[in-house]
Design a protein around this motif. Sequence first.
Motif, PDB file in Angstrom:
ATOM      1  N   GLN A  88      12.990   9.777  -1.676  1.00 34.22           N
ATOM      2  CA  GLN A  88      12.072  10.754  -2.253  1.00 34.22           C
ATOM      3  C   GLN A  88      10.875  10.074  -2.911  1.00 34.22           C
ATOM      4  N   THR A  89      11.097   8.922  -3.529  1.00 33.16           N
ATOM      5  CA  THR A  89       9.980   8.222  -4.185  1.00 33.16           C
ATOM      6  C   THR A  89       8.916   7.817  -3.174  1.00 33.16           C
ATOM      7  N   VAL A  90       9.350   7.418  -1.987  1.00 29.36           N
ATOM      8  CA  VAL A  90       8.394   7.040  -0.937  1.00 29.36           C
ATOM      9  C   VAL A  90       7.668   8.283  -0.431  1.00 29.36           C
ATOM     10  N   LYS A  91       8.411   9.337  -0.194  1.00 31.59           N
ATOM     11  CA  LYS A  91       7.786  10.585   0.262  1.00 31.59           C
ATOM     12  C   LYS A  91       6.752  11.082  -0.743  1.00 31.59           C
ATOM     13  N   VAL A 101       7.966  11.167   7.907  1.00 35.15           N
ATOM     14  CA  VAL A 101       7.489  10.167   6.954  1.00 35.15           C
ATOM     15  C   VAL A 101       7.452   8.792   7.623  1.00 35.15           C
ATOM     16  N   PHE A 102       8.493   8.469   8.367  1.00 32.64           N
ATOM     17  CA  PHE A 102       8.485   7.214   9.129  1.00 32.64           C
ATOM     18  C   PHE A 102       7.272   7.162  10.053  1.00 32.64           C
ATOM     19  N   ALA A 103       7.005   8.254  10.771  1.00 32.49           N
ATOM     20  CA  ALA A 103       5.882   8.295  11.711  1.00 32.49           C
ATOM     21  C   ALA A 103       4.557   8.069  10.988  1.00 32.49           C
ATOM     22  N   GLU A 104       4.407   8.629   9.803  1.00 33.80           N
ATOM     23  CA  GLU A 104       3.171   8.444   9.038  1.00 33.80           C
ATOM     24  C   GLU A 104       3.029   6.989   8.586  1.00 33.80           C
ATOM     25  N   ILE A 105       4.114   6.382   8.148  1.00 33.85           N
ATOM     26  CA  ILE A 105       4.064   4.964   7.752  1.00 33.85           C
ATOM     27  C   ILE A 105       3.692   4.104   8.962  1.00 33.85           C
ATOM     28  N   ARG A 106       4.279   4.402  10.110  1.00 32.67           N
ATOM     29  CA  ARG A 106       3.957   3.638  11.322  1.00 32.67           C
ATOM     30  C   ARG A 106       2.494   3.841  11.723  1.00 32.67           C
ATOM     31  N   THR A 162       0.828  -1.203   0.000  1.00 34.57           N
ATOM     32  CA  THR A 162       0.000   0.000   0.000  1.00 34.57           C
ATOM     33  C   THR A 162       0.865   1.256   0.000  1.00 34.57           C
ATOM     34  N   VAL A 163       2.093   1.138   0.471  1.00 33.17           N
ATOM     35  CA  VAL A 163       3.014   2.283   0.482  1.00 33.17           C
ATOM     36  C   VAL A 163       3.740   2.410  -0.855  1.00 33.17           C
ATOM     37  N   GLU A 164       4.177   1.274  -1.393  1.00 33.44           N
ATOM     38  CA  GLU A 164       4.919   1.267  -2.659  1.00 33.44           C
ATOM     39  C   GLU A 164       4.340   0.230  -3.618  1.00 33.44           C
ATOM     40  N   PRO A 165       3.181   0.476  -4.179  1.00 32.55           N
ATOM     41  CA  PRO A 165       2.547  -0.519  -5.048  1.00 32.55           C
ATOM     42  C   PRO A 165       3.319  -0.813  -6.329  1.00 32.55           C
ATOM     43  N   ASP A 166       4.233   0.084  -6.714  1.00 32.75           N
ATOM     44  CA  ASP A 166       4.973  -0.101  -7.963  1.00 32.75           C
ATOM     45  C   ASP A 166       6.400  -0.589  -7.742  1.00 32.75           C
ATOM     46  N   ASN A 167       6.727  -0.993  -6.519  1.00 34.69           N
ATOM     47  CA  ASN A 167       8.071  -1.474  -6.202  1.00 34.69           C
ATOM     48  C   ASN A 167       8.197  -2.922  -6.681  1.00 34.69           C
ATOM     49  N   ASP A 168       8.924  -3.142  -7.774  1.00 32.84           N
ATOM     50  CA  ASP A 168       9.002  -4.475  -8.366  1.00 32.84           C
ATOM     51  C   ASP A 168       9.663  -5.487  -7.426  1.00 32.84           C
ATOM     52  N   ALA A 169      10.684  -5.048  -6.709  1.00 38.53           N
ATOM     53  CA  ALA A 169      11.345  -5.949  -5.765  1.00 38.53           C
ATOM     54  C   ALA A 169      10.382  -6.367  -4.668  1.00 38.53           C
ATOM     55  N   LEU A 170       9.555  -5.440  -4.213  1.00 41.28           N
ATOM     56  CA  LEU A 170       8.571  -5.741  -3.187  1.00 41.28           C
ATOM     57  C   LEU A 170       7.506  -6.693  -3.714  1.00 41.28           C
ATOM     58  N   GLY A 216       5.122   9.385  -2.949  1.00 41.38           N
ATOM     59  CA  GLY A 216       3.983   8.476  -2.993  1.00 41.38           C
ATOM     60  C   GLY A 216       3.001   8.691  -1.854  1.00 41.38           C
ATOM     61  N   LEU A 217       3.501   9.251  -0.749  1.00 40.03           N
ATOM     62  CA  LEU A 217       2.651   9.538   0.409  1.00 40.03           C
ATOM     63  C   LEU A 217       2.200  11.003   0.431  1.00 40.03           C
ATOM     64  N   ASN A 218       2.488  11.740  -0.631  1.00 37.68           N
ATOM     65  CA  ASN A 218       2.197  13.177  -0.680  1.00 37.68           C
ATOM     66  C   ASN A 218       2.862  13.920   0.474  1.00 37.68           C
ATOM     67  N   MET A 219       4.113  13.523   0.764  1.00 30.01           N
ATOM     68  CA  MET A 219       4.890  14.139   1.836  1.00 30.01           C
ATOM     69  C   MET A 219       6.272  14.523   1.296  1.00 30.01           C
ATOM     70  N   GLY A 220       6.271  15.081   0.086  1.00 31.37           N
ATOM     71  CA  GLY A 220       7.525  15.331  -0.610  1.00 31.37           C
ATOM     72  C   GLY A 220       8.515  16.192   0.130  1.00 31.37           C
ATOM     73  N   HIS A 221       8.031  17.099   0.982  1.00 30.97           N
ATOM     74  CA  HIS A 221       8.929  18.021   1.677  1.00 30.97           C
ATOM     75  C   HIS A 221       9.030  17.706   3.174  1.00 30.97           C
ATOM     76  N   ALA A 222       8.477  16.602   3.609  1.00 35.39           N
ATOM     77  CA  ALA A 222       8.495  16.257   5.030  1.00 35.39           C
ATOM     78  C   ALA A 222       9.850  15.691   5.439  1.00 35.39           C
TER      79      ALA A 222
END
Length: 253
Positions: free
Chosen positions: A226-229, A242-247, A181-189, A231-237
């Motif tokens: 940056q790609t994770v940020k 960002v970790f806190a939001e994922i948690r 749900t965080v990285e739906p396009d991560n091929d390795a994931l 994806g969460l609409n937290m580009g400048h956080a």
Amino acid sequence: MPLDIVTVPCLSDNYAYLVKGPDGVCVIDAPEAGPIIAALDERGWTPGVIMITHHHHDHVGGVDALKAKYGCKVMGPKAEEAKLPPLDMALEEGMNGGAGDGYTVPLHVPGHTLGHMAFHFPEAKAVFSADSLMALGCGRVFEGTPEMMWQTMQKFLALPDDTRVYSGHEYTANNARFALTVEPDNDALKARAAEIEETRARGAPTVPSTIGEEKATNPFLRAHLQTVKDGLNMGHASDADVFAEIRRRKDSF
């Protein structure tokens, strides 16, 4: 002498570990005594030490019975000594010991609990992380803060990629579903998630993983990217935010 590491399923989804090396046999975490005794007896091993990562009952419930049976010493984090079974040695970061592949580096990895420790065996390329870093996840932040837990993640990010990660629970399939749900396009994931489903269908453990795998797929180690940020609409956080939001999202997943 390379380490001989045995994964012991305990309770409903916990893992204990038997580690046999040049200094003898140690038990890392003891959720319950029965399965650990059975695994030791099967191999004819006698533990000299129990090493505890943190005070939660599902990691220490078998300590007293094991000590009574084998007379082994008990080691654990000094910061949690008052909450642990009686310790023969209270450990702090920097109290390294052992020889060869048994050389052990205690790491202070707070967040899940304030005194949580991981045990790094650098020569053997293994780390026993219990409920700090998990396969595709990390422990809930019960006693610390997200900022503290993010600093703990830095210690794992600094380990070599080929370090095997032995974590404390079989939560990986659910962690994988969340990570997507965080990285739906991560091929390795996506590839790892499919492999995990197949592994669990066989009833096999998904641990150990490696630090390299976690860096590529574990959202809690990727909050600085940056790609994770984006994806969460937290580009400048900040990374910690960002970790806190994922948690936060995982806690309600």
